[in-house]
Design a protein around this motif. Structure first.
Motif, PDB file in Angstrom:
ATOM      1  N   LYS A   1       5.869   4.830 -78.750  1.00 19.98           N
ATOM      2  CA  LYS A   1       5.060   5.605 -77.273  1.00 19.98           C
ATOM      3  C   LYS A   1       4.836   7.215 -77.706  1.00 19.98           C
ATOM      4  O   LYS A   1       6.238   7.609 -78.288  1.00 19.98           O
ATOM      5  CB  LYS A   1       6.506   6.267 -75.772  1.00 19.98           C
ATOM      6  CG  LYS A   1       6.778   4.565 -75.796  1.00 19.98           C
ATOM      7  CD  LYS A   1       5.666   4.435 -74.297  1.00 19.98           C
ATOM      8  CE  LYS A   1       5.874   3.719 -72.901  1.00 19.98           C
ATOM      9  NZ  LYS A   1       4.844   3.861 -71.914  1.00 19.98           N
ATOM     10  N   LEU A   2       3.891   7.429 -77.188  1.00 20.61           N
ATOM     11  CA  LEU A   2       3.078   8.667 -78.670  1.00 20.61           C
ATOM     12  C   LEU A   2       2.102   9.821 -77.262  1.00 20.61           C
ATOM     13  O   LEU A   2       1.581   9.290 -76.687  1.00 20.61           O
ATOM     14  CB  LEU A   2       2.291   8.399 -79.461  1.00 20.61           C
ATOM     15  CG  LEU A   2       3.276   7.389 -80.873  1.00 20.61           C
ATOM     16  CD1 LEU A   2       2.025   7.409 -81.171  1.00 20.61           C
ATOM     17  CD2 LEU A   2       4.445   8.387 -81.248  1.00 20.61           C
ATOM     18  N   PRO A   3       2.420  10.903 -77.415  1.00 19.17           N
ATOM     19  CA  PRO A   3       1.675  11.706 -76.422  1.00 19.17           C
ATOM     20  C   PRO A   3      -0.108  11.347 -76.977  1.00 19.17           C
ATOM     21  O   PRO A   3      -0.204  10.973 -78.328  1.00 19.17           O
ATOM     22  CB  PRO A   3       1.857  13.336 -76.613  1.00 19.17           C
ATOM     23  CG  PRO A   3       3.227  12.906 -77.913  1.00 19.17           C
ATOM     24  CD  PRO A   3       3.230  11.846 -77.981  1.00 19.17           C
ATOM     25  N   GLU A   4      -0.397  11.691 -76.034  1.00 17.58           N
ATOM     26  CA  GLU A   4      -2.141  11.891 -77.043  1.00 17.58           C
ATOM     27  C   GLU A   4      -2.521  12.572 -76.588  1.00 17.58           C
ATOM     28  O   GLU A   4      -2.303  13.656 -77.671  1.00 17.58           O
ATOM     29  CB  GLU A   4      -3.149  12.007 -75.253  1.00 17.58           C
ATOM     30  CG  GLU A   4      -4.385  12.062 -74.984  1.00 17.58           C
ATOM     31  CD  GLU A   4      -5.235  12.270 -73.811  1.00 17.58           C
ATOM     32  OE1 GLU A   4      -6.441  12.959 -73.750  1.00 17.58           O
ATOM     33  OE2 GLU A   4      -4.995  11.686 -72.985  1.00 17.58           O
ATOM     34  N   ASP A   5      -3.091  12.065 -78.552  1.00 11.77           N
ATOM     35  CA  ASP A   5      -3.702  12.736 -80.109  1.00 11.77           C
ATOM     36  C   ASP A   5      -4.077  11.529 -80.509  1.00 11.77           C
ATOM     37  O   ASP A   5      -4.672  10.511 -80.593  1.00 11.77           O
ATOM     38  CB  ASP A   5      -2.504  13.309 -80.840  1.00 11.77           C
ATOM     39  CG  ASP A   5      -2.489  14.226 -81.100  1.00 11.77           C
ATOM     40  OD1 ASP A   5      -3.656  14.397 -81.231  1.00 11.77           O
ATOM     41  OD2 ASP A   5      -1.641  15.151 -82.123  1.00 11.77           O
TER      42      ASP A   5
END
Length: 147
Positions: free
Chosen positions: A78-82
């Motif tokens: 799960k990762l932030p938008e990037d």
């Protein structure tokens, strides 16, 4: 009684979406690692974003170690938008490092996002870069290989 009512109202608002979740800016990156030839050792997955020094052993966004249990493995982040780039190393002897021959060529299986295969030098971040948007579930397939 008043505290219980506040807690109940908060739970209802959060569960119905009236209050935003702080993780709303995240997406899910699903990495399928294939072509695992040896069911021993560990996979070492390094995740870099644009602010990290790509392929650095200390300047990582995220790092994950996975036991090798089958010829194909699925890893979830799960990762932030990037924008991200991934490097995977199959640490066969579990010594925590990429074993190389005398001239510096890796002896253990590895791969990079976009299945970029290095020719003369290690790839650049931009070659391996994948974009993850908020709310997106992005699945990528990486194939381990050796020289």
């Amino acid at each position: 009684m008043f505290k219980k009512a506040i807690i109940l109202i908060s739970v209802i608002l959060i569960s119905t979406g009236f209050v935003s979740n702080k993780n709303d800016d995240r997406g899910e990156l699903v990495i399928i690692i294939s072509n695992i030839q040896d069911l021993s050792g560990k996979l070492r997955i390094s995740v870099y974003n644009q602010e990290n020094e790509f392929l650095s052993e200390s300047d990582l966004y995220k790092y994950h170690i996975e036991n090798v249990t089958s010829k194909d493995l699925k890893i979830f982040f799960k990762l932030p938008e990037d924008a991200y780039a991934i490097a995977v190393h199959h640490d066969l002897n579990e010594n925590g490092e990429m074993d190389k021959n005398i001239i510096g060529i890796p002896k253990e299986p590895f791969c990079f996002s976009n299945n970029v295969w290095p020719k003369i030098k290690a790839p650049e971040f931009e070659e391996c870069m994948i974009n993850l948007r908020r709310g997106e579930i992005k699945e990528i397939q990486l194939n381990l290989d050796t020289y």
